[in-house]
Every structure is written in C-alpha cells, then in structure tokens.
Design a protein around this motif. Structure first.
Motif, PDB file in Angstrom:
ATOM      1  N   ASP A  81       0.833  -1.193   0.000  1.00 55.57           N
ATOM      2  CA  ASP A  81       0.000   0.000   0.000  1.00 55.57           C
ATOM      3  C   ASP A  81       0.874   1.252   0.000  1.00 55.57           C
ATOM      4  OD1 ASP A  81      -2.608  -1.227   2.263  1.00 55.57           O
ATOM      5  OD2 ASP A  81      -2.163  -1.640   0.156  1.00 55.57           O
ATOM      6  N   VAL A  82       0.405   2.251  -0.729  1.00 53.34           N
ATOM      7  CA  VAL A  82       1.112   3.525  -0.748  1.00 53.34           C
ATOM      8  C   VAL A  82       0.742   4.308   0.504  1.00 53.34           C
ATOM      9  CG1 VAL A  82       1.413   5.703  -1.951  1.00 53.34           C
ATOM     10  CG2 VAL A  82       1.148   3.574  -3.254  1.00 53.34           C
ATOM     11  N   GLN A  83       1.758   4.827   1.165  1.00 53.97           N
ATOM     12  CA  GLN A  83       1.530   5.638   2.359  1.00 53.97           C
ATOM     13  C   GLN A  83       2.361   6.901   2.299  1.00 53.97           C
ATOM     14  OE1 GLN A  83       2.045   3.412   5.983  1.00 53.97           O
ATOM     15  NE2 GLN A  83       0.315   2.054   5.557  1.00 53.97           N
ATOM     16  N   LEU A  84       1.723   8.021   2.612  1.00 52.19           N
ATOM     17  CA  LEU A  84       2.402   9.306   2.729  1.00 52.19           C
ATOM     18  C   LEU A  84       2.096   9.824   4.130  1.00 52.19           C
ATOM     19  CD1 LEU A  84       1.752   8.979  -0.431  1.00 52.19           C
ATOM     20  CD2 LEU A  84       1.937  11.463  -0.506  1.00 52.19           C
ATOM     21  N   GLN A  85       3.113  10.053   4.900  1.00 52.07           N
ATOM     22  CA  GLN A  85       2.941  10.511   6.274  1.00 52.07           C
ATOM     23  C   GLN A  85       3.588  11.876   6.430  1.00 52.07           C
ATOM     24  OE1 GLN A  85       1.280   8.852   8.882  1.00 52.07           O
ATOM     25  NE2 GLN A  85       1.538  10.816   9.934  1.00 52.07           N
ATOM     26  N   ALA A  86       2.753  12.884   6.637  1.00 51.94           N
ATOM     27  CA  ALA A  86       3.264  14.233   6.863  1.00 51.94           C
ATOM     28  C   ALA A  86       3.432  14.467   8.357  1.00 51.94           C
ATOM     29  CB  ALA A  86       2.315  15.268   6.274  1.00 51.94           C
ATOM     30  N   SER A  87       4.480  15.160   8.717  1.00 51.83           N
ATOM     31  CA  SER A  87       4.749  15.444  10.124  1.00 51.83           C
ATOM     32  C   SER A  87       5.497  16.761  10.243  1.00 51.83           C
ATOM     33  CB  SER A  87       5.579  14.311  10.737  1.00 51.83           C
ATOM     34  OG  SER A  87       6.824  14.194  10.073  1.00 51.83           O
ATOM     35  N   GLY A  88       5.641  17.223  11.471  1.00 47.25           N
ATOM     36  CA  GLY A  88       6.426  18.415  11.724  1.00 47.25           C
ATOM     37  C   GLY A  88       5.628  19.658  12.037  1.00 47.25           C
ATOM     38  N   GLY A  89       4.319  19.572  11.920  1.00 51.99           N
ATOM     39  CA  GLY A  89       3.502  20.736  12.246  1.00 51.99           C
ATOM     40  C   GLY A  89       3.506  21.016  13.737  1.00 51.99           C
ATOM     41  N   LEU A 100       5.890   2.936  -3.162  1.00 51.85           N
ATOM     42  CA  LEU A 100       6.006   3.260  -4.580  1.00 51.85           C
ATOM     43  C   LEU A 100       7.445   3.636  -4.896  1.00 51.85           C
ATOM     44  CD1 LEU A 100       6.215   6.535  -4.280  1.00 51.85           C
ATOM     45  CD2 LEU A 100       3.732   6.454  -4.410  1.00 51.85           C
ATOM     46  N   VAL A 101       7.707   3.824  -6.192  1.00 47.82           N
ATOM     47  CA  VAL A 101       9.048   4.236  -6.614  1.00 47.82           C
ATOM     48  C   VAL A 101       9.111   5.752  -6.497  1.00 47.82           C
ATOM     49  CG1 VAL A 101      10.740   4.205  -8.471  1.00 47.82           C
ATOM     50  CG2 VAL A 101       9.182   2.265  -8.171  1.00 47.82           C
ATOM     51  N   PHE A 102       9.712   6.200  -5.439  1.00 43.62           N
ATOM     52  CA  PHE A 102       9.698   7.613  -5.057  1.00 43.62           C
ATOM     53  C   PHE A 102      10.246   8.502  -6.172  1.00 43.62           C
ATOM     54  CE2 PHE A 102       9.177  10.775  -1.926  1.00 43.62           C
ATOM     55  CZ  PHE A 102      10.278  11.613  -1.908  1.00 43.62           C
ATOM     56  N   ASP A 103      11.292   8.053  -6.835  1.00 44.43           N
ATOM     57  CA  ASP A 103      11.944   8.867  -7.867  1.00 44.43           C
ATOM     58  C   ASP A 103      11.018   9.198  -9.033  1.00 44.43           C
ATOM     59  OD1 ASP A 103      15.338   7.564  -7.723  1.00 44.43           O
ATOM     60  OD2 ASP A 103      13.764   7.598  -6.212  1.00 44.43           O
ATOM     61  N   GLY A 158      -0.161  11.235 -14.296  1.00 48.77           N
ATOM     62  CA  GLY A 158      -1.258  11.861 -13.576  1.00 48.77           C
ATOM     63  C   GLY A 158      -1.730  11.106 -12.356  1.00 48.77           C
ATOM     64  N   VAL A 159      -1.048  10.007 -12.045  1.00 50.26           N
ATOM     65  CA  VAL A 159      -1.409   9.260 -10.840  1.00 50.26           C
ATOM     66  C   VAL A 159      -0.928  10.057  -9.635  1.00 50.26           C
ATOM     67  CG1 VAL A 159      -1.054   7.132  -9.537  1.00 50.26           C
ATOM     68  CG2 VAL A 159      -1.243   7.072 -12.044  1.00 50.26           C
ATOM     69  N   ASP A 160      -1.816  10.296  -8.704  1.00 46.30           N
ATOM     70  CA  ASP A 160      -1.385  11.061  -7.544  1.00 46.30           C
ATOM     71  C   ASP A 160      -1.876  10.450  -6.237  1.00 46.30           C
ATOM     72  OD1 ASP A 160      -3.735  13.892  -7.361  1.00 46.30           O
ATOM     73  OD2 ASP A 160      -4.046  11.738  -7.656  1.00 46.30           O
ATOM     74  N   TYR A 161      -1.154  10.807  -5.202  1.00 48.33           N
ATOM     75  CA  TYR A 161      -1.453  10.348  -3.841  1.00 48.33           C
ATOM     76  C   TYR A 161      -1.332  11.530  -2.893  1.00 48.33           C
ATOM     77  CZ  TYR A 161      -0.488   5.758  -5.899  1.00 48.33           C
ATOM     78  OH  TYR A 161      -0.489   4.640  -6.693  1.00 48.33           O
TER      79      TYR A 161
END
Length: 117
Positions: free
Chosen positions: A1-9, A27-30, A103-106
């Motif tokens: 599964d694709v995961q994006l975790q934002a932090s630092g706020g 996913l392939v980050f590059d 155009g695939v986005d997450y």
C-alpha cells in the motif's frame, strides 16, 4: 500500500520556523514530483511548493517565496518543507502530494501548522 505521512507541524510564534516532512512508502519515489499544499480554515486548498523528479526543479507560491525551501531525499523517500519567518496567515493544515507523469497522484494526511501573533 502507498503511504504518505506528513509530520512536523505545530504551534509557533510569528517569525518562527518549522520543518515539515513527508515520508513515503509503497512506490518508486523517484518517479514522482512532490507538492506541498495547505488549507486554511474556510479557504480552498492552495499549492505552496513543488519539486520535480528527476530534475528537482522547484516552484513556490508567491506568498511564501523567500521564506520556504522544498527538498527531497530520494534515498530516504522523504520530502521536506522548511518554513521560516512564519506569519499568522500561514496557519493551515499542510498536505504533501505525489504525482507522476501519468497523472497518478497520492495525498498524505495533513499536519497542522498554527502561527500565533
């Protein structure tokens, strides 16, 4: 599964700094450009900054030029947004987004930035 975790706020006084991070897996980050967006209460989501791949060309919204720097570390699958000289009007939930050339986005979860006057 694709995961994006934002932090630092967090909560910071006007004039202060924060560094947001987006950690990505699955996913392939590059292959993806990275963008940071924000949404203030009662306002539409707006783009803050983006960085391409592989060019790493950057773009900044006029209201934050000179105060933010976006960067990416393809070895660590992370993207950071360094924000300086923060203003109360920068208060918002900040999101990271990845998009490839097809155009695939997450979207990641948001991280709240609150700037007190």
């Amino acid at each position: 599964d694709v995961q994006l975790q934002a932090s630092g706020g967090g909560l910071v006084q006007a004039g202060g700094s924060l560094r947001l991070s987006c950690t990505v897996s699955g996913l392939v980050f590059d292959d993806y450009a990275i963008g940071w967006f924000r949404q203030a209460p009662g306002k539409e989501r707006e783009g803050v900054s983006c960085i391409g791949s592989p060019s790493s060309k950057t773009h900044y919204v006029d209201s934050m030029k000179g105060r933010v720097t976006i960067s990416r570390d393809n070895a660590k699958n992370t993207a950071d947004l360094q924000m300086n000289s923060l203003k109360p009007e920068d208060t918002a939930v900040y999101y990271c987004r990845l998009q490839n050339s097809y155009g695939v986005d997450y979207w990641g979860n948001g991280t709240l930035v609150t700037v007190s006057s």
